[in-house]
Write an enzyme that holds these catalytic residues in place. Structure first.
Site, short mmCIF file in Angstrom:
data_model
loop_
_atom_site.label_atom_id
_atom_site.label_comp_id
_atom_site.label_asym_id
_atom_site.label_seq_id
_atom_site.Cartn_x
_atom_site.Cartn_y
_atom_site.Cartn_z
N HIS A 1 0.82 -1.22 0.00
CA HIS A 1 0.00 0.00 0.00
C HIS A 1 0.85 1.27 0.00
O HIS A 1 0.35 2.34 -0.31
CB HIS A 1 -0.98 -0.01 1.19
N ASP B 1 0.15 -7.58 1.54
CA ASP B 1 0.51 -6.17 1.67
C ASP B 1 2.02 -5.99 1.71
O ASP B 1 2.54 -5.17 2.46
CB ASP B 1 -0.15 -5.53 2.89
N GLY C 1 3.12 6.76 7.85
CA GLY C 1 4.46 6.92 7.30
C GLY C 1 5.43 5.87 7.81
O GLY C 1 6.48 5.64 7.21
N ASN C 2 5.08 5.19 8.92
CA ASN C 2 5.91 4.10 9.43
C ASN C 2 5.73 2.81 8.63
O ASN C 2 6.53 1.88 8.76
CB ASN C 2 5.59 3.80 10.89
N SER C 3 4.68 2.75 7.82
CA SER C 3 4.44 1.54 7.04
C SER C 3 5.65 1.16 6.21
O SER C 3 6.25 1.99 5.54
CB SER C 3 3.26 1.75 6.08
N LEU D 1 -7.66 -23.96 -2.69
CA LEU D 1 -8.64 -25.03 -2.59
C LEU D 1 -9.73 -24.91 -3.64
O LEU D 1 -10.43 -25.88 -3.93
CB LEU D 1 -9.29 -25.01 -1.20
N GLY D 2 -9.89 -23.71 -4.18
CA GLY D 2 -10.99 -23.49 -5.13
C GLY D 2 -12.33 -23.40 -4.45
O GLY D 2 -13.36 -23.68 -5.06
#
Length: 381
Positions: free
Chosen positions: A121, A151, A223-225, A279-280
């Site tokens: 992100h 992510d 901003g730490n992401s 697994l579908g």
């Protein structure tokens, strides 16, 4: 209560990127014990001093500030942390000056030749992106691989002789209460290489994510992401990814554990994507599982998506108890288990179908994500 989007009054999970829409402005005492009773330890305000009589010595010197590991850990790891900033293309900007239509986050150098791991992100909607290393040098991103399910993202800059961070082999040995440090770029890009400290608050959290997370009370801000959560060995225990944010909620941040980071990173390096087994099936967890109660309730099949699952005789309304003997009660359980599987693997599913306990053999397809229905049929189908 479920989490809500940013802007609601109840608790929400914030992805820790940051959108700049304005210009920021600042505002008892015990008897001494020794073999020779003539050996005495005298205490001074600063520390305890050794006095020796004959061959007997008692050393009870207290650690001083200079011996504190934390500043040295921060100094050692900071060169492996970068700031990432670019023009936002994913949201409509309503500010006065288009120059401030920016988003930023953090990243961790994983290879000396310019490979960096961060959150998906952070870089997904960025244009004209710039990476800034701790020594103030700037670089353009020349390659990007995204995995939105976890992510996580890998980016490449044209650089050499960078200092890669050391990733912990696993976060499974971490302990609640253990000290951790976060380094990143909170709130303003001018605050690069900011460090905060806290403790691990919980492990194996299943909070709005496809994999289990580490919870900490370390201050994590927008901003730490993409920045590291570091243990007292100087290892990256996880990548900070999101937090709870609401009035009355304090210091509830979450990080992607190092073993998940390495699993995704290895897949991206090898294939340029994450080849997840599927697994579908679409599966629904029990009420107890969804609200966080301890449970061994099975998962219910709400939809059969792949021809492979249909060939195996799986029907809507069937319930799934285990996969190859591993009990599963949530989609996260399956995602974690499937780190050790590849598309094409054969698994044994213990299920209940029309009142009977049955074993279904299923060839795993390839899907993204694992069990939410977007199934990609294999060539065998």
């Amino acid at each position: 209560m479920g989490t809500k989007k940013l802007g609601k009054k109840s608790a929400v999970l914030l992805l820790s990127g940051w959108l700049f829409c304005t210009v920021w402005t600042g505002s008892a005492a015990a008897e001494p014990t020794a073999v020779n009773r003539e050996a005495m330890v005298h205490e001074s305000p600063a520390h305890l001093v050794i006095h020796e009589v004959g061959s007997v010595a008692v050393n009870k010197k207290k650690p001083t500030a200079a011996e504190d590991l934390i500043p040295q850990i921060i100094k050692d790891v900071t060169p492996s942390v970068v700031g990432i900033i670019g023009k936002s293309s994913g949201e409509r900007y309503v500010g006065v000056d288009e120059r401030y239509n920016l988003m930023h986050g953090s990243g961790i150098i994983v290879k000396s030749n310019g490979w960096i791991i961060t959150n998906a992100h952070v870089v997904k909607d960025l244009q004209n992106t710039v990476v800034v290393t701790s020594d103030g040098k700037t670089y353009k991103i020349i390659d990007t691989y995204l995995d939105e399910v976890s992510d996580l993202a890998l980016i490449k800059i044209n650089a050499a002789a960078l200092k890669p961070a050391k990733l912990a082999k696993s976060a499974s040995n971490a302990r609640v209460g253990e000290k951790v440090i976060a380094i990143g770029t909170p709130i303003s890009f001018a605050l690069r290489s900011s460090a905060t400290m806290g403790v691990i608050s919980g492990l194996n959290r299943t909070v709005d994510a496809s994999y289990r997370l580490i919870q900490s009370d370390t201050a994590i801000n927008p901003g730490n992401s993409g920045g590291p959560l570091i243990n007292m060995k100087g290892e990256v225990l996880g990548i900070n990814s999101l937090k709870y944010s609401a009035i009355g909620v304090e210091n509830m941040g979450f990080a992607i554990p190092s073993e998940t980071v390495q699993y995704i990173m290895n897949q991206l390096f090898k294939y340029g994507e994450v080849k997840r087994p599927s697994l579908g099936l679409e599966l629904e967890a029990s009420w107890s599982s969804l609200v966080g109660l301890p449970t061994e309730d099975p998962l219910t099949v709400t939809k059969v998506n792949s021809s492979g699952a249909r060939k195996a005789g799986i029907l809507e309304g069937d319930v799934l108890y285990s996969i190859d003997g591993h009990r599963v009660t949530s989609n996260v359980d399956i995602n974690e288990l499937f780190k050790g599987y590849a598309p094409g693997s054969v698994v044994r599913l213990m299920m209940q179908s029309e009142g009977d306990i049955v074993i279904r053999k299923l060839v795993l397809g390839q899907g993204d994500p694992v069990v939410t229905g977007e199934e990609t049929e294999t060539e065998e189908d």
